[in-house]
Design an enzyme around this catalytic site. Structure first.
Site, PDB file in Angstrom:
ATOM      1  N   GLU A 128      -0.079  -8.718   0.666  1.00 24.95           N
ATOM      2  CA  GLU A 128      -0.815 -10.067   1.065  1.00 24.95           C
ATOM      3  C   GLU A 128      -2.192 -10.263   1.114  1.00 24.95           C
ATOM      4  OE1 GLU A 128       0.284 -10.811   4.775  1.00 24.95           O
ATOM      5  OE2 GLU A 128      -0.138 -12.654   5.091  1.00 24.95           O
TER       6      GLU A 128
ATOM      7  N   GLY B 116       1.229  -1.524   0.285  1.00 22.80           N
ATOM      8  CA  GLY B 116      -0.218  -0.255   0.252  1.00 22.80           C
ATOM      9  C   GLY B 116       0.823   1.232  -0.090  1.00 22.80           C
TER      10      GLY B 116
ATOM     11  N   LEU C 292       8.194  -9.750   0.822  1.00 24.08           N
ATOM     12  CA  LEU C 292       8.865  -8.497   0.655  1.00 24.08           C
ATOM     13  C   LEU C 292       8.666  -8.044  -0.871  1.00 24.08           C
ATOM     14  CD1 LEU C 292      11.081  -7.737   3.492  1.00 24.08           C
ATOM     15  CD2 LEU C 292       9.049  -7.685   3.391  1.00 24.08           C
TER      16      LEU C 292
ATOM     17  N   SER D 106      13.919 -16.436  12.884  1.00 21.15           N
ATOM     18  CA  SER D 106      14.426 -16.629  11.142  1.00 21.15           C
ATOM     19  C   SER D 106      14.239 -17.458  11.308  1.00 21.15           C
ATOM     20  CB  SER D 106      15.544 -15.096  10.964  1.00 21.15           C
ATOM     21  OG  SER D 106      15.906 -15.344   9.786  1.00 21.15           O
TER      22      SER D 106
ATOM     23  N   ARG E 283       9.010 -24.308   4.364  1.00 17.29           N
ATOM     24  CA  ARG E 283       8.218 -24.291   6.250  1.00 17.29           C
ATOM     25  C   ARG E 283       7.283 -25.007   6.135  1.00 17.29           C
ATOM     26  NH1 ARG E 283       8.114 -17.512   5.188  1.00 17.29           N
ATOM     27  NH2 ARG E 283      10.532 -17.716   6.669  1.00 17.29           N
TER      28      ARG E 283
ATOM     29  N   HIS F 224       5.130 -21.167  10.177  1.00 19.39           N
ATOM     30  CA  HIS F 224       6.079 -20.970   9.933  1.00 19.39           C
ATOM     31  C   HIS F 224       6.464 -22.182  10.911  1.00 19.39           C
ATOM     32  CE1 HIS F 224      10.295 -19.836  10.282  1.00 19.39           C
ATOM     33  NE2 HIS F 224       9.364 -18.433   8.612  1.00 19.39           N
TER      34      HIS F 224
ATOM     35  N   HIS G  96       1.778 -17.530  10.314  1.00 24.69           N
ATOM     36  CA  HIS G  96       2.472 -16.652   9.712  1.00 24.69           C
ATOM     37  C   HIS G  96       2.632 -15.696   8.609  1.00 24.69           C
ATOM     38  CE1 HIS G  96       6.686 -14.474   9.577  1.00 24.69           C
ATOM     39  NE2 HIS G  96       6.928 -14.818   7.918  1.00 24.69           N
TER      40      HIS G  96
END
Lengths: 248, 667
Positions: free
Chosen positions: B454, B46, B470, B285, B338, B267, B430
Site C-alpha cells: 500500500e 514487508g 492482499l 465486509s 466502492r 469504503h 479505508h
C-alpha cells in the site's frame, strides 16, 4: 456514568508498581473500553500527568495487541471478544473497575499496563512454520486435496491472535493453548506432516525455556480465549509430542 | 518522459515480466552474504519481502512499531485475495484480472505493473497453500472461491472472514523461519524516524527504540519501505491506531516523489460514527452487499421521525423505501464499486435522508435475503406451507452461517440485533491508492529506496477493487521486489559494509534529535489528539467523498495554520527518554499535517473526477464522475521543496496500448 478505576502504574521494568485510583465521569455505554481509557488519558494529559500506557492497535479484535486484566479476567467480563471490543454498556454507573497488566513471569511489564510478549514470537521462531521456499515454484494449490473438516479445523486453530489471554488466565501461566494452536494447525494439514516431529519438540522446548508454567487442565484458557481456541488443541499437541518423543 | 523513468520493459504486454527477469543482473550467493537490506514494515508486503530476501541470502533487518510482526494491519483484511486461477472454469484469465483492475481503477494505473500483478497472482495461492495457510475448501477437498464487486467471475480465495490474518501469519511464519536461521534480525517496537542518504543513495535509517527512547543508526545497501497507507490523516478510518505515513513521508522529504495523494478509498459499508469519543471505525465486509439491500426512507419526514426515534425502520412499508442503488444503477444494483456506492450514500444523507442520530447513516437490510433463504431452505427440507415466522427462523440460520461473525461484531458495537432490524452503515476511509512513486522495479526516485504494498502508488489507479490489496502486497513482497532489487544491488558487491559513523548519519541523527526536542518543547496548550481530530475534520469535510475547488483551497489554508499551531502549542507529557506514546503520536501527526496539505493540493490540481476522487465541478448531468483523459491521464508525482505549498508537480503520462479507455458505467 461515573466509575472508579483502579489502575496498575509502573514506571518501567525495573521499578515497583502500585495500584492508583482514578475517578472518572461522563462515560457513555457506546464507548469501547479503550475509548474510556482515551478519555482518562486526555484528562491526565490536560492535568500535566503521565497518561497510562497500554498496548492497542487495530481496535477491531484481530491484531492481538490489546491485553488488560479487567476485574481479574483477561479482556474483561464479556466472552469471545478482546478488550478493544468490550463496550462500557457492560458496566454500571458507580462500578469500581480494577485494571492490571497480563501477569506472567514470561510477560515482564514494560510500563504500566504494557507487557513484553516477545516470548511468544520466540516460540513461533523455534518451529512455527513450514520450511518451504517462497519462490512460488511449489506444486499447484489444488494438487493436494484436503478434507474440508481437517481444513476447517486447521482454520479454527489458526485463528489464534497471540494476545496472551490464555497465559494470563492460567494459574500456572502456561502457554500450552497458544503453542498447541500452531502445532495443531500444521498437524491437521498434509503440508505440515514432513517436519511434525521436530516442530513439536522444538516449540515445546522453547516454551519451557521462556519460563511458562505447565498445564494442569483447568480449562481457564479456553474460557477466556477471545477466539474460542479449544482445549482439543492441547490434547492434540500432547499426542504429537508423545509420538515425536518416541521417534526423537 | 521527463524526469520520471518508469522503466517499463519493451515487448508485448504478456512477455514483459518474463523478459525483464531474464535480463536483470543477478547477485551470486556468496556476494549476497555481504549485502544488507533494511525492510521497514512487516505486513504482507514487508513480511513477505523480508522472508524472501533472507532466503535468497541477503542479510535483512526488519523494523516495525508493533511488538511483533504478526500485528501489522494487514491482519485486519477480511474478505479475500484475488487470483486468476480459473479453478471455477468461468472464463477467468490473467488478461481478465488485468482488465478488471485497470477498469476498476478508472484508468489511472500502469498497464505493465497491473499485468504483472495478474500474472503472478496464481503463484501466490500455490505459495500460501504450501506454507499451510488454511484457505476455505469445498467438500471435494479443493479450494473454494467467492466473488467480489466489480467483476463477473469467482476468483476470490478466502479463509472465513479472516483472510488477511491467515496470509499475514503465513508471511510471519516465513519470517520466523529466517529469524531462526539468523538471516533476519527483527527490530520490533522500533520506528523509522528518517532515511539516510549517502552519495545520493539510500544507505540506512535512523530509528527510535520505542521502549528505551534510544535513537539508533542502521545502515544497509538498500532500504525497502512497506509501511502501508496514510488513511489515518482523516483521524477516523478503518486503519489501525498506529498506522502512519512517517516512513514514507521522511523518504519524500529526502527526495522520493509522492504520487496521487488524493486517491483515497472510502469504503461504503462501515459502522457509522456514534459520537465524539470515537477513536476508530469498523468495516463490515463488502461480501454483505451480496445479500443486503441498501435503502433510506423515500419521504424526508419519515427520515426525521426515524432519527428522533418515533418510527422504526421495520414499520416502514416497502413502497415508502428508496433502494437508491437499485434505482440509480439497475444493472449492478447493490454491487456497484466502492467509490460509486459511497458517493450515493453521501448524496442521500446530505439531502436529509440519513437514518441515525447524526444523520449520517443508511440501512443495509437483510430482511428480503432472510425470507428468500428461508423459502429455499423450507423447500429443500420438504416443509409444506410454512408460516412467515418459520421462514424467517430458517432464513436467519442461513444468513448466520454466511455472515455470523460480522453480525456478532455489529451487535457488540451498536447493541442492536441486525437479524431483526436493518444494519446502519456509512462510508469510511479505508485504503489509500496513492503513495510513493515507484518505477517498474518498485524503486522510488531515490536510488536504493524501494516501496512495496500500500505504501507505493502503482497498481490500483484511482480506485481499488475488493480483495486486490492482499494480492498486491504479497505479489510485491514474494515475487517482484526480491528479484528487481538484485539489479540494483549487483553494483554493490564490492561496496562493503556501510559505515554508520559518516557525516551523513551524524547529520540525520542530529535532525531527528532536534525534531524530537522541538516537539517536546511545545507550549503545552493542546494534546496531540486535539490536533489530529481537527485535521481529520478538515480532511473529511473538504477532501472527503466529494471535493470542490473552494473547499480544497480552504483546506490548504486551514491545514497550514493548524500545522503552525501544532508546532507552537502541542503538549507532550513526560520525556523523550523511555516509552512515551504521546511523543510517538506527535511525530506521526506532524507528518500527517504536511501530507494533508499536499493531498488537498493534489486534489485541487486534478480538475476531473475519477475513481475515489470526485470533484463536484466535473460530473455528468446524472451526477456521475466525469473523467478527463485528454488532460489528466497521468500519475501526479510531487517533489518536496520545503513547505507542501511549494511542492513541484511532475507527471507520468499513462499509456494504454492494450485497453481501450471507456467511461465506466454501472447503470
Amino acid at each position: 456514568m461515573k466509575l472508579n478505576l483502579k489502575i496498575w502504574r509502573q514506571k518501567d521494568a525495573k521499578s515497583n508498581g502500585q495500584m492508583v485510583d482514578y475517578p472518572i465521569s461522563g462515560i457513555e455505554g457506546d464507548m469501547s473500553f479503550l475509548e474510556m481509557m482515551d478519555v482518562l488519558n486526555e484528562e491526565l494529559i490536560t492535568k500535566g500527568e503521565d497518561p497510562v500506557v497500554f498496548d492497542h492497535d487495530c481496535r477491531e479484535g484481530i491484531c492481538g495487541s490489546c491485553s488488560l486484566q479487567i476485574n481479574g479476567e483477561p479482556h474483561g467480563p464479556d466472552r469471545l471478544i478482546t478488550t478493544c471490543q468490550l463496550h462500557m454498556r457492560k458496566f454500571n454507573d458507580g462500578d469500581t473497575i480494577v485494571i492490571e497488566p497480563f501477569r506472567a513471569k514470561a510477560f515482564p511489564v514494560i510500563k504500566d499496563l504494557m507487557v513484553d510478549r516477545s516470548s511468544f514470537d520466540r516460540i513461533q521462531q523455534a518451529g512455527g512454520y513450514i520450511s518451504v521456499n517462497t519462490s512460488g515454484n511449489t506444486v499447484d494449490a489444488n494438487a493436494i486435496p484436503i478434507d474440508k473438516h481437517d481444513a476447517d479445523e486447521a482454520m479454527d486453530s489458526a485463528t489464534c491472535i497471540g494476545c496472551g489471554a490464555c497465559v494470563a488466565a492460567c494459574k500456572n501461566a502456561s502457554a500450552m493453548l497458544f503453542t498447541s494452536a500452531k502445532v495443531s494447525q500444521y498437524a491437521l494439514l498434509p503440508q505440515g506432516q514432513v517436519e511434525a516431529t521436530d516442530r513439536v519438540l522444538n516449540m515445546v522446548r522453547q516454551m519451557d525455556l521462556e519460563g511458562f508454567g505447565n498445564c494442569t487442565n483447568t480449562g481457564a484458557c479456553e474460557v477466556e480465549c477471545p477466539k474460542g481456541i479449544s482445549l482439543e488443541n492441547i490434547a492434540r499437541m500432547n499426542r504429537e509430542y508423545f509420538s515425536a518423543s518416541l521417534k526423537g | 518522459m521527463g524526469i520520471l523513468d518508469s522503466k517499463i520493459p519493451s515487448g508485448p504486454l504478456a512477455d514483459k515480466w518474463t523478459n525483464h527477469k531474464n535480463h536483470i543482473d543477478l547477485v551470486n550467493p556468496a556476494n549476497k552474504r555481504n549485502i544488507d537490506i533494511i525492510v521497514v514494515g512487516t505486513g504482507l508486503a514487508g513480511g513477505s519481502a523480508a522472508a524472501t530476501l533472507a532466503e535468497l541470502g541477503y542479510n535483512v533487518k526488519t523494523f516495525c512499531y508493533q511488538d511483533s510482526p504478526r500485528r501489522a494491519h494487514s491482519i485486519a483484511a477480511q474478505g479475500g485475495i484475488n487470483a486468476a486461477k480459473n479453478y471455477q472454469g468461468d472464463g477467468d484469465s490473467n488478461y481478465r484480472l488485468f482488465y478488471d483492475t485497470v477498469k476498476g481503477g478508472d484508468y489511472r494505473s500502469r498497464e505493465a505493473n497491473v499485468y504483472r500483478l495478474a500474472e503472478v497472482s496464481g503463484n501466490i495461492i500455490d505459495q500460501c497453500v504450501a506454507q499451510g495457510v488454511p484457505f476455505a475448501r469445498e467438500y471435494g477437498g479443493l479450494l473454494d472461491n467467492r466473488s467480489f464487486g466489480g467483476v463477473l467471475v469467482s476468483r476470490t480465495f478466502y479463509a472465513k472472514g479472516q483472510t488477511g490474518q491467515q496470509l499475514l501469519l503465513g508471511a510471519y511464519s516465513a519470517m520466523n523461519r529466517q529469524i531462526n536461521r539468523g538471516k533476519i534480525l527483527p527490530f520490533n517496537r522500533h520506528e523509522m524516524m528518517d532515511l539516510v542518504k549517502v552519495d545520493g543513495k539510500a544507505r540506512g535509517i535512523i530509528a527510535r527504540n520505542l521502549v528505551t527512547g534510544e535513537i539508533e543508526r542502521h545502515s544497509a545497501h538498500a532500504v525497502v519501505l512497506a509501511t502501508g497507507g496514510y488513511g489515518n490523516v482523516f483521524f477516523l478510518s478503518t486503519n489501525a491506531m498506529g498506522s502512519n505515513v512517517m516512513a514514507a513521508w521522511r523518504a519524500h522529504r529526502r527526495g522520493a516523489f509522492f504520487s496521487n495523494p488524493c486517491f483515497t478509498q472510502i469504503h461504503p459499508t462501515c459502522i457509522p460514527v456514534s459520537g465524539d469519543h470515537q477513536s476508530k471505525l469498523t468495516l463490515m465486509s463488502e461480501s454483505l452487499r451480496n445479500d443486503g439491500r441498501i435503502w433510506v426512507p423515500k419521504r424526508i419526514e419519515d427520515a426525521q421521525a426515524i432519527r428522533e426515534g418515533k418510527l422504526k425502520p421495520t414499520q416502514l412499508k416497502e413502497e415508502d423505501r428508496d433502494y437508491y442503488l437499485e434505482r440509480r444503477y439497475p444493472a449492478f444494483g447493490n454491487l456497484v464499486p466502492r467509490d460509486v456506492a459511497s458517493r450515493a450514500a453521501k448524496e442521500r444523507c446530505d439531502a436529509g435522508f440519513g437514518v441515525n442520530k447524526t444523520g449520517e447513516a443508511v440501512y443495509l437490510d437483510f430482511a428480503s435475503a432472510i425470507m428468500r433463504y428461508g423459502k429455499e431452505k423450507a423447500l429443500t427440507s420438504g416443509l409444506k406451507n410454512p408460516d412467515d415466522k418459520t421462514l424467517r427462523e430458517l432464513g436467519e440460520k442461513v444468513v448466520e452461517a454466511k455472515y455470523g461473525n460480522l453480525f456478532q461484531m455489529y451487535e457488540k458495537i451498536v447493541d442492536e440485533n441486525p437479524y431483526k432490524t436493518p444494519m446502519m452503515i456509512y462510508p469510511a476511509v479505508h485504503y489509500t491508492m496513492g503513495g510513493l512513486w515507484v518505477d517498474y522495479n518498485l524503486q522510488t526516485t531515490i536510488p536504493g529506496c524501494y516501496a512495496a504494498g500500500e505504501a507505493n502508488f502503482s497498481d490500483h489507479g484511482a480506485n481499488r477493487l475488493g480483495a486486490s490489496a492482499l494480492m498486491q502486497g504479497l505479489a510485491d513482497g514474494y515475487f517482484v521486489l526480491p528479484y528487481t532489487i538484485g539489479d540494483y544491488l549487483s553494483n554493490d558487491i564490492r561496496t562493503g559494509k556501510i559505515a554508520t559513523d559518516s557525516p551523513e548519519f551524524d547529520a540525520a541523527e542530529q535532525e531527528v534529535r532536534d525534531r524530537i526536542a522541538k516537539l517536546m518543547g511545545g507550549s503545552g496548550t493542546h494534546s496531540v489528539d486535539h490536533y489530529h481530530k481537527k485535521l481529520g475534520k478538515i480532511m473529511w469535510n473538504k477532501c472527503g467523498m466529494s471535493r470542490n475547488a473552494k473547499d480544497l483551497q480552504e483546506a490548504i489554508d486551514e491545514i497550514s495554520n493548524l500545522r503552525a499551531d501544532f508546532w507552537a502549542n502541542v503538549r507532550i507529557p513526560g520525556s523523550a527518554e523511555g516509552m512515551n506514546q504521546e511523543l510517538e503520536k506527535a511525530g506521526r501527526v506532524a507528518d500527517f499535517l504536511e501530507l494533508g496539505e499536499l493531498f488537498a493540493k493534489d486534489a485541487l490540481t486534478r480538475n476531473e473526477s475519477c475513481g475515489g476522487h470526485f470533484r463536484e465541478e466535473y460530473q455528468t448531468p446524472e451526477g456521475e464522475a466525469l473523467r478527463d483523459d485528454e488532460n489528466f491521464k497521468f500519475v501526479s508525482a510531487w517533489e518536496y521543496k520545503g513547505e507542501p505549498k511549494d511542492a513541484v508537480l511532475h507527471k507520468e503520462d499513462l499509456v494504454y496500448d492494450n485497453i481501450e479507455l471507456k467511461t465506466r458505467s454501472y447503470k
